[in-house]
Design an enzyme around this catalytic site. Structure first.
Site, PDB file in Angstrom:
ATOM      1  N   GLU A  37       0.838  -1.203   0.000  1.00 14.86           N
ATOM      2  CA  GLU A  37       0.000   0.000   0.000  1.00 14.86           C
ATOM      3  C   GLU A  37       0.875   1.255   0.000  1.00 14.86           C
ATOM      4  OE1 GLU A  37      -3.127  -0.345  -1.111  1.00 14.86           O
ATOM      5  OE2 GLU A  37      -3.613  -1.625   0.601  1.00 14.86           O
ATOM      6  N   HIS A  38       0.500   2.220  -0.819  1.00 16.05           N
ATOM      7  CA  HIS A  38       1.245   3.478  -0.991  1.00 16.05           C
ATOM      8  C   HIS A  38       2.655   3.221  -1.516  1.00 16.05           C
ATOM      9  CE1 HIS A  38      -1.845   6.143   0.645  1.00 16.05           C
ATOM     10  NE2 HIS A  38      -2.122   5.149   1.476  1.00 16.05           N
ATOM     11  N   THR A  39       2.801   2.140  -2.223  1.00 23.09           N
ATOM     12  CA  THR A  39       4.089   1.832  -2.851  1.00 23.09           C
ATOM     13  C   THR A  39       4.054   2.167  -4.337  1.00 23.09           C
ATOM     14  OG1 THR A  39       3.234  -0.410  -3.094  1.00 23.09           O
ATOM     15  CG2 THR A  39       4.795  -0.038  -1.295  1.00 23.09           C
ATOM     16  N   ASP A  40       2.845   2.256  -4.913  1.00 19.84           N
ATOM     17  CA  ASP A  40       2.776   2.417  -6.383  1.00 19.84           C
ATOM     18  C   ASP A  40       3.424   3.718  -6.855  1.00 19.84           C
ATOM     19  OD1 ASP A  40       0.584   3.911  -5.403  1.00 19.84           O
ATOM     20  OD2 ASP A  40      -0.842   3.169  -6.897  1.00 19.84           O
ATOM     21  N   GLY A 127     -12.627   1.672  -0.772  1.00 20.70           N
ATOM     22  CA  GLY A 127     -11.259   1.189  -0.972  1.00 20.70           C
ATOM     23  C   GLY A 127     -11.175  -0.008  -1.891  1.00 20.70           C
ATOM     24  N   SER A 131     -13.826   3.711  -8.506  1.00 20.65           N
ATOM     25  CA  SER A 131     -13.530   4.744  -9.502  1.00 20.65           C
ATOM     26  C   SER A 131     -12.731   4.176 -10.675  1.00 20.65           C
ATOM     27  CB  SER A 131     -12.824   5.945  -8.871  1.00 20.65           C
ATOM     28  OG  SER A 131     -11.848   5.520  -7.982  1.00 20.65           O
ATOM     29  N   GLU A 163      -7.782  10.293 -14.011  1.00 15.34           N
ATOM     30  CA  GLU A 163      -7.929  10.496 -12.558  1.00 15.34           C
ATOM     31  C   GLU A 163      -6.959  11.572 -12.042  1.00 15.34           C
ATOM     32  OE1 GLU A 163      -9.059   7.132 -10.485  1.00 15.34           O
ATOM     33  OE2 GLU A 163      -8.826   8.033  -8.510  1.00 15.34           O
ATOM     34  N   ASP A 175      -4.634   0.748  -9.078  1.00 12.60           N
ATOM     35  CA  ASP A 175      -6.032   0.409  -9.342  1.00 12.60           C
ATOM     36  C   ASP A 175      -6.271   0.112 -10.814  1.00 12.60           C
ATOM     37  OD1 ASP A 175      -6.040   1.143  -6.748  1.00 12.60           O
ATOM     38  OD2 ASP A 175      -7.071   3.048  -7.028  1.00 12.60           O
TER      39      ASP A 175
END
Ligand code: GLA
Length: 392
Positions: A37-40, A127, A131, A163, A175
């Site tokens: 998570e929050h690595t992309d 989550g 979207s 986005e 995503d």
């Protein structure tokens, strides 16, 4: 189908006969992220999969300059001209569609008006990437309606750009890649350094993925999310300056040794953000290993560690998410849990024993109801293919 015929009545008149050949149906999944998570946006690793919960889109060309949409899940209509597309601050959901249409126009694809209906069993703001499911669903619908031949990689780019540049959420690629490249029975190992991916067989034996939606809407997410991105950029610039190494291109290239070397020079906050990124990448690699070896217990432990890091170092958790993770971990049959997606509300992902599922849901519902006066939603999810055209 009835709804579609009703809604598309106008197009029917304009077009003459609306036959089934002219109708396109698209199934676009949400995604779950096992870990990473929050690595992309830091060029690290993630291990997501597309889930068997979807946005359903059904559309037809309408021989006009207008795009008309009816979102059945929220009961709202929207119409805009492809000749004049601007951000609508009142109807937020429409911007995801407009952003994608703009991308097709910017890239010189010849498109005209079309009418479509969206339905969904994918909750919004939880989550699970509703979207991205909309963006990719609309991109695929346009591709099919206008016989365009777009590479899946370009669909990812269009939706990511929609986005970031139209909607204004500076998200990474997690995503969109998951929704485009999902594959049944597989998790996707993503390396964001070069956006490459490979499939890992996903078999949890007697266990399954249970997503628990806290129902806490992620109102602050875009502001706070963008702030985390800025902090990561700030940290990166500092490491380049302090180490004198201009070759460092992203936070995922920093190792724990370098981080500790500058511990007392950089701010506590930037130290914690960087530590999360480094350790989360390590956890993704360990999870991938554990999955290949079939060590499900180990995956549960790594989920718990990831949550601690997201809560303490990245500071994107909330009281409700922490409560769900803590309480789930007290119940027999739960191997581990963590917040999923951006954080600041939304869902947690957990790995639970199939045989204990009902008991786990009952216990958590009762406790959550007593404490927060509402019952969370439970979503058992399996893997799915990425967005595709379907024939009903
Ligand atoms: C959101 C963003 C993704 C990713 C996650 C956190 O879902 O859209 O790009 O950054 O948060 O891992």
């Amino acid at each position: 189908m009835l709804l579609l015929k009703y809604f598309l009545n106008g197009s029917k008149k304009k077009e003459g006969i609306l036959n089934n050949n002219s109708i396109v149906n698209i199934l676009s999944p949400g995604r779950a992220n096992i870990i990473g998570e929050h690595t992309d946006y830091n060029s690290g690793f993630s291990l997501p999969f597309a889930i068997d919960k979807y946005k359903f889109l059904t559309g037809v060309k309408n021989n006009s300059e207008f795009i008309e949409v009816y979102d059945h899940s929220i009961g709202e209509c929207y119409r805009f001209s492809i000749k004049n597309i601007s951000f609508d601050s009142n109807i937020k959901w429409a911007n995801y569609i407009k952003g994608v249409v703009c991308e097709y126009i910017i890239h010189n694809h010849k498109i005209d008006g079309f009418s479509f209906i969206i339905d969904s069993n994918l909750s919004i703001g939880s989550g699970v990437s509703s979207s991205a499911a909309i963006e990719v669903g609309v991109a695929k619908l346009i591709e099919q309606l206008f016989n365009l031949n777009i590479k899946p990689r370009d669909i990812v780019e269009y939706c990511h750009s929609a986005e970031n540049n139209f909607v204004g959420v500076k998200c990474g690629y997690l995503d969109q890649i998951s929704v485009v490249f999902g594959k049944k029975n597989c998790a996707i190992f993503l390396d964001f350094k070069d956006l490459s991916h490979n499939y890992i067989p996903f078999n949890l034996k007697d266990y399954l993925v249970l997503i628990v939606d806290s129902k806490e809407k992620r109102n602050l997410s875009s502001t706070e999310y963008n702030k985390r991105r800025e902090e990561c950029n700030e940290a990166l610039e500092l490491f380049i300056k302090l180490s004198g190494n201009k070759e460092i291109k992203n936070l995922s290239e920093i190792d724990l040794g370098l981080l500790h070397k500058f511990k007392n020079i950089i701010s506590k906050e930037l130290y914690m953000r960087t530590r999360h990124v480094i350790t989360e990448n390590i956890r993704v690699l360990k999870t991938k290993e554990a999955l290949s070896r079939g060590n499900i217990q180990e995956i549960g432990n790594l989920l718990n560690e990831s949550h601690k890091s997201l809560r303490n170092d990245y500071e994107v958790s909330t009281e409700k998410l922490d409560y769900l993770v803590d309480e789930l971990n007290k119940v027999n049959g739960v191997l581990g849990a963590r917040l999923m997606g951006a954080g600041f509300g939304g869902s947690i992902i957990s790995i639970v024993k199939h045989a204990d599922l009902d008991k786990i849901k009952d216990i958590i519902s009762e406790k959550y109801l007593r404490k927060y006066n509402e019952i969370p939603d439970f979503i058992c999810c399996r893997t799915s293919d990425g967005a595709k055209k379907v024939i009903y």
